[in-house]
Design a protein around this motif. Structure first.
Motif, short mmCIF file in Angstrom:
data_model
loop_
_atom_site.label_atom_id
_atom_site.label_comp_id
_atom_site.label_asym_id
_atom_site.label_seq_id
_atom_site.Cartn_x
_atom_site.Cartn_y
_atom_site.Cartn_z
N TYR A 1 15.24 27.65 17.31
CA TYR A 1 14.36 27.16 15.69
C TYR A 1 14.99 25.98 15.26
O TYR A 1 16.19 25.87 15.12
CB TYR A 1 14.53 28.40 14.88
CG TYR A 1 13.47 29.46 14.94
CD1 TYR A 1 12.11 29.16 14.68
CD2 TYR A 1 13.95 30.68 15.59
CE1 TYR A 1 11.16 30.42 14.86
CE2 TYR A 1 13.03 31.37 15.80
CZ TYR A 1 11.73 31.39 15.28
OH TYR A 1 10.78 32.59 15.51
N GLU B 1 11.52 24.91 18.85
CA GLU B 1 11.83 23.51 19.66
C GLU B 1 11.79 23.74 21.10
O GLU B 1 12.16 22.74 21.85
CB GLU B 1 13.32 23.19 19.04
CG GLU B 1 13.33 22.45 17.59
CD GLU B 1 14.44 21.63 17.69
OE1 GLU B 1 14.19 20.43 17.17
OE2 GLU B 1 15.65 22.08 17.63
N LEU C 1 7.35 29.47 8.57
CA LEU C 1 7.07 28.87 9.96
C LEU C 1 5.71 27.99 9.85
O LEU C 1 4.72 28.17 9.57
CB LEU C 1 6.39 30.05 10.99
CG LEU C 1 6.17 29.53 12.49
CD1 LEU C 1 7.71 28.99 13.05
CD2 LEU C 1 5.88 30.67 13.48
N LEU C 2 6.13 26.70 10.11
CA LEU C 2 5.16 25.58 10.24
C LEU C 2 4.13 25.54 11.47
O LEU C 2 4.48 26.42 12.52
CB LEU C 2 5.89 24.17 10.33
CG LEU C 2 6.73 23.82 9.31
CD1 LEU C 2 7.29 22.44 9.41
CD2 LEU C 2 5.95 23.91 7.85
N PRO C 3 2.92 25.18 11.23
CA PRO C 3 2.28 24.51 10.37
C PRO C 3 1.75 24.98 9.41
O PRO C 3 1.26 24.66 8.31
CB PRO C 3 1.34 23.80 11.05
CG PRO C 3 0.95 24.32 12.20
CD PRO C 3 2.04 25.19 12.69
N GLU D 1 10.77 25.41 12.62
CA GLU D 1 9.72 25.12 13.71
C GLU D 1 10.24 25.25 15.07
O GLU D 1 11.72 25.39 15.14
CB GLU D 1 9.77 23.49 13.87
CG GLU D 1 8.83 23.02 12.63
CD GLU D 1 9.07 21.19 12.60
OE1 GLU D 1 8.29 20.77 13.38
OE2 GLU D 1 9.63 20.68 12.04
N LYS E 1 11.60 25.31 6.01
CA LYS E 1 10.52 25.15 6.94
C LYS E 1 11.26 25.31 8.48
O LYS E 1 12.05 24.52 8.81
CB LYS E 1 10.00 23.57 6.89
CG LYS E 1 9.60 23.48 5.64
CD LYS E 1 9.06 22.03 5.34
CE LYS E 1 8.55 21.80 3.69
NZ LYS E 1 8.06 20.36 3.81
#
Length: 216
Positions: free
Chosen positions: A205, A150, A16-18, A148, A146
């Motif tokens: 995601y 949304e 999971l970013l960051p 993120e 990766k």
């Protein structure tokens, strides 16, 4: 005498970013069917139909797999625990379900190569956190998904386990254009974006499949 083909060691992980978070309290805070399908295809498929891949994992990761799915099918399963012997030994869940166990990652990989090298194509490191970070020293490549978030409707999951970002940045180079060729043809990837990124979306995601290669 022909030189034996090198058996690549590849860590495969979703982050999971960051901060490169990979889990919380020993589990995954997401269940993404597309990412799980990718993981299954990557670790199961080979370029050489006569060979298999091995997946190597810590005891907690092994125990987190539902019993009916253990060992992960069509792959050689290796479980690491300090309580196991220093020699790679075979154990059985039933007559047709077997796996290997040993007490350290490096010994497990070296003995796996010695005992089963002719039948092995790649060795995939699949968790958990300590195994991943120990594996950065010996991995030739990293396959990192990766993630993120949304949508504001999705709560940011708590994370207590992370990959070592600094070590990855120091020792690996992201290879966007090489991912497709790195994977066997049976691994299904989404169509690349105009920037050459392999991106999918599910349950709020956005996730990108990436390849990192050891820089030295």
């Amino acid at each position: 005498m022909p030189v034996p083909k090198k058996i690549d060691i590849v860590s495969v992980v979703a982050v999971l970013l960051p901060e490169f978070g990979i889990g919380c309290q020993g589990g995954l805070p997401w269940r993404l069917s597309k990412e799980m399908k990718y993981f299954r295809q990557v670790t199961s498929n080979t370029f050489d139909s006569n060979k298999q891949n091995a997946v190597i994992m810590g005891r907690k990761t092994w125990e987190s797999i539902p019993l009916k799915f253990r060992p992960l099918p069509n792959r050689i399963n290796v479980v690491i625990s300090r309580s196991f012997d220093s020699q790679l030994t075979q154990d059985r869940l039933s007559d047709d379900k077997q796996y290997y166990k040993i007490n350290s990652l490096t010994s497990g990989i070296s003995q796996l190569k010695e005992q089963l090298g002719e039948n092995l194509e790649r060795i995939y490191i699949i968790g958990g956190g300590q195994i991943y970070n120990d594996g950065l020293k010996i991995s030739d490549n990293l396959l990192i998904t990766k993630l993120e978030i949304e949508t504001t409707e999705l709560e940011i999951p708590k994370m207590d386990t992370f990959l070592n970002i600094e070590q990855i940045q120091e020792e690996f180079i992201e290879s966007k254009s090489e991912l497709k060729d790195f994977l066997p043809s049976k691994v299904e990837l989404p169509e690349p974006s105009t920037q050459g990124e392999y991106i999918e979306r599910e349950k709020g995601y956005k996730f990108q499949y990436t390849l990192y290669t050891k820089s030295h």
